[in-house]
Design a protein around this motif. Structure first.
Motif, PDB file in Angstrom:
ATOM      1  N   SER A   1     -52.574 -10.107  74.319  1.00 32.17           N
ATOM      2  CA  SER A   1     -53.177 -10.079  72.976  1.00 32.17           C
ATOM      3  C   SER A   1     -52.973 -11.411  72.281  1.00 32.17           C
ATOM      4  O   SER A   1     -53.893 -11.960  71.664  1.00 32.17           O
ATOM      5  N   GLU A   2     -51.764 -11.941  72.401  1.00 29.79           N
ATOM      6  CA  GLU A   2     -51.464 -13.228  71.775  1.00 29.79           C
ATOM      7  C   GLU A   2     -52.242 -14.354  72.455  1.00 29.79           C
ATOM      8  O   GLU A   2     -52.792 -15.229  71.792  1.00 29.79           O
ATOM      9  N   LEU A   3     -52.312 -14.319  73.789  1.00 27.07           N
ATOM     10  CA  LEU A   3     -53.053 -15.351  74.525  1.00 27.07           C
ATOM     11  C   LEU A   3     -54.537 -15.335  74.172  1.00 27.07           C
ATOM     12  O   LEU A   3     -55.160 -16.386  74.000  1.00 27.07           O
ATOM     13  N   ILE A   4     -55.106 -14.146  74.055  1.00 29.87           N
ATOM     14  CA  ILE A   4     -56.523 -14.028  73.702  1.00 29.87           C
ATOM     15  C   ILE A   4     -56.763 -14.560  72.297  1.00 29.87           C
ATOM     16  O   ILE A   4     -57.747 -15.268  72.043  1.00 29.87           O
ATOM     17  N   ALA A   5     -55.861 -14.245  71.380  1.00 30.10           N
ATOM     18  CA  ALA A   5     -55.997 -14.734  70.001  1.00 30.10           C
ATOM     19  C   ALA A   5     -55.927 -16.255  69.951  1.00 30.10           C
ATOM     20  O   ALA A   5     -56.717 -16.905  69.255  1.00 30.10           O
ATOM     21  N   ILE A   6     -55.003 -16.845  70.704  1.00 36.60           N
ATOM     22  CA  ILE A   6     -54.867 -18.307  70.745  1.00 36.60           C
ATOM     23  C   ILE A   6     -56.127 -18.929  71.338  1.00 36.60           C
ATOM     24  O   ILE A   6     -56.673 -19.904  70.805  1.00 36.60           O
ATOM     25  N   PHE A   7     -56.617 -18.363  72.436  1.00 32.04           N
ATOM     26  CA  PHE A   7     -57.818 -18.882  73.088  1.00 32.04           C
ATOM     27  C   PHE A   7     -59.028 -18.769  72.160  1.00 32.04           C
ATOM     28  O   PHE A   7     -59.805 -19.712  72.022  1.00 32.04           O
ATOM     29  N   ALA A   8     -59.172 -17.615  71.522  1.00 36.66           N
ATOM     30  CA  ALA A   8     -60.318 -17.405  70.624  1.00 36.66           C
ATOM     31  C   ALA A   8     -60.272 -18.373  69.444  1.00 36.66           C
ATOM     32  O   ALA A   8     -61.301 -18.907  69.031  1.00 36.66           O
ATOM     33  N   ALA A   9     -59.069 -18.617  68.915  1.00 36.12           N
ATOM     34  CA  ALA A   9     -58.942 -19.538  67.784  1.00 36.12           C
ATOM     35  C   ALA A   9     -59.293 -20.963  68.203  1.00 36.12           C
ATOM     36  O   ALA A   9     -59.926 -21.704  67.454  1.00 36.12           O
ATOM     37  N   ALA A  10     -58.903 -21.325  69.413  1.00 34.13           N
ATOM     38  CA  ALA A  10     -59.181 -22.681  69.891  1.00 34.13           C
ATOM     39  C   ALA A  10     -60.659 -22.876  70.205  1.00 34.13           C
ATOM     40  O   ALA A  10     -61.200 -23.966  70.048  1.00 34.13           O
ATOM     41  N   LYS A  11     -61.317 -21.828  70.649  1.00 32.38           N
ATOM     42  CA  LYS A  11     -62.712 -21.931  71.073  1.00 32.38           C
ATOM     43  C   LYS A  11     -63.705 -21.552  69.991  1.00 32.38           C
ATOM     44  O   LYS A  11     -64.898 -21.732  70.152  1.00 32.38           O
ATOM     45  N   ALA A  12     -63.228 -20.997  68.902  1.00 32.77           N
ATOM     46  CA  ALA A  12     -64.141 -20.553  67.834  1.00 32.77           C
ATOM     47  C   ALA A  12     -64.832 -21.746  67.198  1.00 32.77           C
ATOM     48  O   ALA A  12     -64.215 -22.781  66.944  1.00 32.77           O
TER      49      ALA A  12
END
Length: 113
Positions: free
Chosen positions: A97-108
């Motif tokens: 969950s944390e990894l997905i949130a970090i990835f989504a924030a970086a790619k948004a």
């Protein structure tokens, strides 16, 4: 491959790539496209060469193009899954969950007004 067997394989692929009302390919159209495309290429043509030829055909064979892209991406996905399986101790300790949130924030893509 006999035409009837090819038709059945195209239909089976359509079923495998169907989710409810959504389908990635049309099995009958794929069958028809393959009959025509086989007259354009030789038996020695590789999947990568076929994809290159398809790009030059300006979208004339959309179902073949989709099917080939899916088939050619399977080894990459399997390699990633194998790596996760081999490194199971590490993956068990990850908080996805944390990894997905970090990835989504970086790619948004964020627009600043």
């Amino acid at each position: 491959m006999e035409k009837e067997e090819l038709r059945k394989c195209c239909h089976d692929l359509q079923n495998g790539l169907t989710d409810g009302e959504l389908k990635d390919i049309d099995g009958y159209e794929l069958y028809e496209e393959l009959l025509i495309f086989c007259t354009i290429i030789s038996e020695e043509t590789t999947a990568f060469q076929a994809l290159s030829i398809l790009k030059k055909c300006c979208g004339s064979f959309p179902n073949i193009s989709i099917a080939l892209r899916i088939i050619l991406s399977i080894p990459c996905k399997l390699t990633s899954l194998a790596t996760l399986s081999i490194e199971q101790q590490i993956t068990d300790s990850l908080d996805f969950s944390e990894l997905i949130a970090i990835f989504a924030a970086a790619k948004a893509r964020k627009k600043q007004f």
